[in-house]
Design a protein around this motif. Sequence first.
Motif, short mmCIF file in Angstrom:
data_model
loop_
_atom_site.label_atom_id
_atom_site.label_comp_id
_atom_site.label_asym_id
_atom_site.label_seq_id
_atom_site.Cartn_x
_atom_site.Cartn_y
_atom_site.Cartn_z
N ILE A 216 -37.70 33.78 -46.94
CA ILE A 216 -36.55 32.99 -47.40
C ILE A 216 -36.71 32.74 -48.89
CG2 ILE A 216 -35.28 30.83 -47.15
CD1 ILE A 216 -36.27 30.69 -44.26
N HIS B 272 -34.73 31.79 -52.84
CA HIS B 272 -33.68 30.96 -53.44
C HIS B 272 -33.39 31.52 -54.83
CE1 HIS B 272 -36.56 28.70 -50.93
NE2 HIS B 272 -35.47 28.20 -50.35
N LYS C 187 -28.33 27.57 -41.07
CA LYS C 187 -27.97 26.68 -42.18
C LYS C 187 -28.44 25.25 -41.91
CE LYS C 187 -23.90 29.07 -44.06
NZ LYS C 187 -22.44 28.98 -44.29
N LEU D 265 -32.16 25.12 -42.66
CA LEU D 265 -32.40 25.17 -44.10
C LEU D 265 -31.94 23.89 -44.79
CD1 LEU D 265 -31.35 28.86 -44.78
CD2 LEU D 265 -33.68 27.94 -44.72
N SER D 266 -30.87 23.30 -44.26
CA SER D 266 -30.38 22.05 -44.84
C SER D 266 -31.44 20.95 -44.74
CB SER D 266 -29.10 21.61 -44.11
OG SER D 266 -28.68 20.33 -44.55
N LEU E 249 -24.32 25.39 -48.59
CA LEU E 249 -25.22 26.54 -48.45
C LEU E 249 -24.44 27.85 -48.29
CD1 LEU E 249 -27.98 25.12 -46.08
CD2 LEU E 249 -28.11 25.44 -48.55
N LEU F 105 -25.35 31.91 -47.42
CA LEU F 105 -26.43 32.78 -46.96
C LEU F 105 -26.06 34.26 -47.07
CD1 LEU F 105 -27.82 31.12 -43.68
CD2 LEU F 105 -28.51 30.76 -46.04
N TYR G 167 -28.46 38.35 -46.88
CA TYR G 167 -29.81 38.90 -46.68
C TYR G 167 -29.89 40.29 -47.28
CZ TYR G 167 -28.81 42.27 -42.88
OH TYR G 167 -28.38 43.35 -42.15
N VAL H 150 -30.81 32.28 -50.06
CA VAL H 150 -30.12 31.00 -49.91
C VAL H 150 -29.66 30.51 -51.28
CG1 VAL H 150 -30.24 28.69 -48.90
CG2 VAL H 150 -31.72 30.51 -48.02
N ARG H 151 -28.35 30.23 -51.37
CA ARG H 151 -27.80 29.69 -52.62
C ARG H 151 -27.02 28.42 -52.33
NH1 ARG H 151 -27.10 35.35 -53.04
NH2 ARG H 151 -28.03 36.27 -54.92
N TRP H 152 -26.98 27.54 -53.31
CA TRP H 152 -26.16 26.34 -53.22
C TRP H 152 -25.77 25.86 -54.60
CZ3 TRP H 152 -31.38 26.38 -52.12
CH2 TRP H 152 -32.22 25.59 -52.91
#
Length: 543
Positions: A466, A468, A491, A494-495, A505, A507, A509, A541-543
């Motif tokens: 995982i 970021h 999610k 991951l949250s 979030l 997602l 891959y 994972v992006r936010w």
Amino acid sequence: MDLRSPHILDSGNVMMNDTLTSDVIGRRVEVNGEHATVRFSGVVPPMAGLWLGVEWDNPERGKHDGSHEGTVYFKCRHPTGGSFIRPNKVNFGVDFLTAIKNRYTLEDEPEEEGKEQIVTIGNKPVETIGFDSVVKQQSQLSKLQEVSLRNCAVNGLGDKGGIAKACPNVRSIDLSKNLLSSWDEVVDIADQLKHLEVLNLSENKLKFPSGSPPPTGTFSALKVLVLNRIGITWTEVLHCASRCPVLEKLYLESNGIVISERPTDVLQTVKLLDLSSNKLIDENQLFLIAYMPRLEQLILSDIGLASIHFPDAGIGCKTSMFPSLQYLVLNDNRISQWSSINELDKLQSLHALSCTRNPLTESSKDAQTTRQFIIARIGQLRTLNKCAIQREERRGAELDYRKAFGNEWKKAGGHQDPDKNRPNEEFLAAHPRYQSLCLKYGAPEDGELKVQQPFLLKNQLLTLKIKHPNQLDQKVIEKQLPESMTIQKVKGLLSRLLRVPVSELLLSYESPKMPGREIELENDQQSLQFYSVENGDCLLVRW
């Protein structure tokens, strides 16, 4: 028709008194909302007076087969399809123009009723009453382009030339479920409407001519013809369509049609053909319409079709049949073998398929797997059962299909070494696209084909990294996640780990097997397995 002593209702409908001629035989009538055809007119001893013998469209409405006390007065197709009725109970309907006026002409405003005007005819002034109303009605009718007269008891043309004068701009007419009794009556009406493009005649019991077709100009602009549930034969279809030079859409649902001959010099412009619920049509009959050059949409729902085969094309080849067909509807049939789905890949132009409520699609408990297998077996398909096939769904479907039948492929002679990859004919016949999928994604590795033990959780866990990409201070972590875990639950996990709201979030891959490519995990309801996420892949994972 010579009708004596008619009683005209306010609506213009004709109700008959007890005296009429034999010209009524074959006419369509309405009685208390039910439609029928007049088969007999005369005396029925020992009952006094004149009677009409009618055959009902709905045979449950009748009482007998046309016989009374041992005498046969007329014949019915059903033993309870007939009745004797007094003429004054029967509605013979109205002409086309009267029906339009009844439906589309506004009533005069009360304050204008009886208003007088002076108009000059020649050199003579004449007093008129309601002149404004007449002009308003004429103007209103002349603007009509779309007309719906469904179930308005229309029985024919009326005054010749009246339609062309009153409503010359009509382009679309719904005349379904009326009292028209012959195709000639339809021709008479259509001949007055030079701009007619859409005509719906469904649920009329029409008698079709056996002689020469109508004049060429009658349906010169007609593009859409709807003939559902009218009892037309295939020969009559070709006869009627032969004078429709620009016809594009033809609907023939529920007519008991048997395709008896190939359309030659007819139906050459048709792009959509609906043959739904014609249960006498079989696979061999479809070959007779397989060379309609512009046919793009073919609707074959509920015809009892059990299989599809294109004998002119071998494995991996394209058929010459249905060269322009883009959309095929096979709902509510009896297709139970994957071989029929394989055959559809032979169609040159097929992009969309509807195939619901068939044994093949209903017998499986896993509708998603069935969908994936259909997608994988038809390479050019873009839409399945009205749902678009996204690029990643196709990739996932093809990878899963390749994996699901990998062991069978190896047993049949398949091999990772291209020089040794020679699966037998039986396997290739059952899976015509498998070799091309191996070329596209590579042959399945032995590790992919190990038989999993579905009841052990450890055999369903994926080891994933995982990352970021937008948070360089975050360390790469490794997690084991069930392949059945939904994106929404991933999610949620991951949250909690990252202390970031789920709604923020995003997602995706990446896989070592596809360097440089990033696949979005955009559907929260789908599983990691759906997106073909595998051991060793990396979640971004992006936010």
